[in-house]
Design an enzyme around this catalytic site. Structure first.
Site, mmCIF file in Angstrom:
data_model
loop_
_atom_site.group_PDB
_atom_site.id
_atom_site.type_symbol
_atom_site.label_atom_id
_atom_site.label_comp_id
_atom_site.label_asym_id
_atom_site.label_seq_id
_atom_site.Cartn_x
_atom_site.Cartn_y
_atom_site.Cartn_z
ATOM 1 N N VAL A 1 31.529 39.783 46.587
ATOM 2 C CA VAL A 1 32.318 40.001 45.370
ATOM 3 C C VAL A 1 32.654 38.666 44.723
ATOM 4 C CG1 VAL A 1 34.426 40.974 44.400
ATOM 5 C CG2 VAL A 1 33.329 42.091 46.356
ATOM 6 N N ASP B 1 26.843 47.374 39.199
ATOM 7 C CA ASP B 1 27.124 46.181 39.992
ATOM 8 C C ASP B 1 28.633 45.959 40.108
ATOM 9 O OD1 ASP B 1 26.200 43.378 41.083
ATOM 10 O OD2 ASP B 1 27.644 42.916 39.502
ATOM 11 N N ALA C 1 34.751 23.816 61.411
ATOM 12 C CA ALA C 1 34.493 24.899 62.371
ATOM 13 C C ALA C 1 34.917 24.527 63.781
ATOM 14 C CB ALA C 1 33.015 25.268 62.354
ATOM 15 N N LYS D 1 31.450 46.169 43.494
ATOM 16 C CA LYS D 1 32.436 45.140 43.827
ATOM 17 C C LYS D 1 33.861 45.694 43.755
ATOM 18 C CE LYS D 1 29.285 41.673 41.938
ATOM 19 N NZ LYS D 1 28.980 40.817 40.765
ATOM 20 N N LYS E 1 26.736 43.370 48.140
ATOM 21 C CA LYS E 1 27.809 44.264 47.706
ATOM 22 C C LYS E 1 27.405 45.733 47.750
ATOM 23 C CE LYS E 1 25.713 42.829 43.664
ATOM 24 N NZ LYS E 1 25.019 41.554 43.432
#
Length: 434
Positions: free
Chosen positions: A130, A199, A33, A203, A103
């Site tokens: 996802v 579900d 980072a 996604k 999601k």
């Protein structure tokens, strides 16, 4: 760079995994980072025995996190769509970046959330929404940005894939395997979202929007579950050289976009057909790169945390960047999104597996094939099983060439009405992924 302070909302499976991954890999994460990433506060209604939060401040009111002026990035891991939406919108209003694994939230409310985030000059990152630990969103949005995406197809629900794998390998019935999936923690007490494809539909619509540059349109996804798949169907598919997978499929054609989730026969020679158990895989075809395959763990504490933390690192790197220079939420600049037509399933063309039980009489098979021919459906392969002892009917299994869904349904309606056909006529779609 000054330290980046994050607040985690939710300390369940993924929340605790995220805390543990950051704590364990702090040195590498900070090195990537370019700054220290510090978990400054946690919002959780209860503690998690799998996570030792130590001296980190814990609030029982998750909204304390988004109201904390010191927090730079809010990590939303509470799930659901009502409270989570309020939490994310308040975080955005307070000028905070957001990372989420939710999601349903993105699929159903993403258009509004992204619009608010752009206006506030912040980013909402959602790689973990996802396929768990598979970096599929980054792959499509950035790695394949040179391509015009033609189609994508994915096993994006591990529960359904586990059930179909067990049915194939051990000849077990759906209900039997579902009970085991619940006992193992792969399926919820109410498994509807998994086994009925909801579900996966959440996604799929996210992937399709990024692939094709279109607004999120969850309400237009055709969704069909796996509850009607029988051990016989799985066995017959194998005999024909196929495996049944519960796929999310998005295709772009001249007439519009297909968005569909349903059981699908896939050639057993395809790599995706050999993705078993709770694993996920997504195939993406770009015009330049051709077919590509992404495989890995689609759920679980640390695989999903891997994607969550990757988003945190991405945001930490760009906190000081001009908002206009950041990667757009859906890959395309907001003013370049196209409101593409989503085709109804009746206008989609695929191949089909058709199974029925019919009386073993002269002329029955020719009548059935004539009905299909009259409807514009041609047969590629046919299996007629021998009549079992003390049974008046024989199973007939057909594979068809590509045909419009509506044409097949018209034929099935007429076949179903024949006095020589007993019980329901089953059809499962067949896809050639190449």
């Amino acid at each position: 760079m000054k330290p980046v302070k994050i607040g985690i909302c939710g300390l369940g499976t993924v929340g605790s995994g995220t805390f543990n991954v950051i704590s364990r890999n702090q040195r590498d994460i900070n090195a990537r980072a370019g700054c220290d990433i510090i978990i400054s506060q946690i919002g959780a209604r209860r503690d998690n025995p799998n996570c030792n939060t130590g001296d980190t401040a814990v609030s029982r009111d998750i909204f304390d996190v988004v109201r904390n002026q010191d927090i730079d990035i809010v990590v939303e891991l509470i799930g659901g769509t009502s409270v989570a939406k309020d939490l994310v919108l308040e975080a955005i209003a307070n000028g905070k970046h957001v990372v989420t694994a939710n999601k349903a939230l993105i699929a159903e409310h993403g258009n509004e959330i992204f619009q608010k985030a752009k206006a506030a000059g912040v980013t909402v990152a959602f790689e973990a929404a996802v396929a768990g630990g598979i970096p599929i969103i980054k792959a499509i949005r950035e790695g394949l940005s040179a391509n015009s995406i033609e189609w994508l197809a994915g096993i994006i629900n591990g529960t359904g894939n586990f059930i179909l794998t067990e049915m194939r390998d051990k000849g077990r019935a759906f209900d039997d395997v579902l009970k085991e999936a619940q006992a193992l923690g792969y399926a919820e007490a109410d498994p509807t979202f998994d086994v009925e494809g909801i579900d996966a539909a959440h996604k799929l619509v996210i992937l399709a929007s990024i692939a094709f540059g279109m607004p999120l349109q969850f309400d237009k996804v055709f969704t069909e579950g796996i509850t009607k798949i029988t051990a016989e169907d799985v066995s017959y598919a194998q005999e024909l050289g196929y495996r049944i997978k519960h796929l999310g499929i998005a295709k772009r054609g001249e007439n519009g976009v297909e968005l569909r989730v349903h059981p699908t026969l896939v050639s057993d020679k395809q790599l995706i057909a050999n993705v078993d158990g709770v694993m996920n895989a997504v195939m993406v075809k770009g015009d330049a790169v051709g077919p590509t395959l992404y495989y890995g763990a689609g759920a679980g504490a640390e695989p999903t945390a891997s994607a969550v933390v990757a988003d945190v690192v991405d945001l930490a790197r760009t906190l000081t960047a001009d908002p206009e220079h950041r990667v757009p939420h859906l890959g395309f600049q907001p003013n370049e999104l196209s409101d593409l037509t989503v085709l109804p399933m009746s206008e989609v063309s695929t191949g089909y597996y058709v199974r029925m039980n019919a009386e073993d009489k002269t002329g029955v098979l020719s009548t059935i094939t004539q009905i299909l021919s009259d409807a514009g459906v041609s047969i590629e392969a046919l299996i007629q099983k021998e009549q079992a002892e003390n049974v008046d009917t024989v199973p007939i299994i057909l594979l068809t060439n590509r045909a419009l869904e509506q044409h097949l349904l018209n034929a099935i309606e007429k076949i179903q009405a024949l006095p020589t056909v007993v019980g329901d006529v089953t059809h499962i779609r067949v896809e050639s992924l190449s």
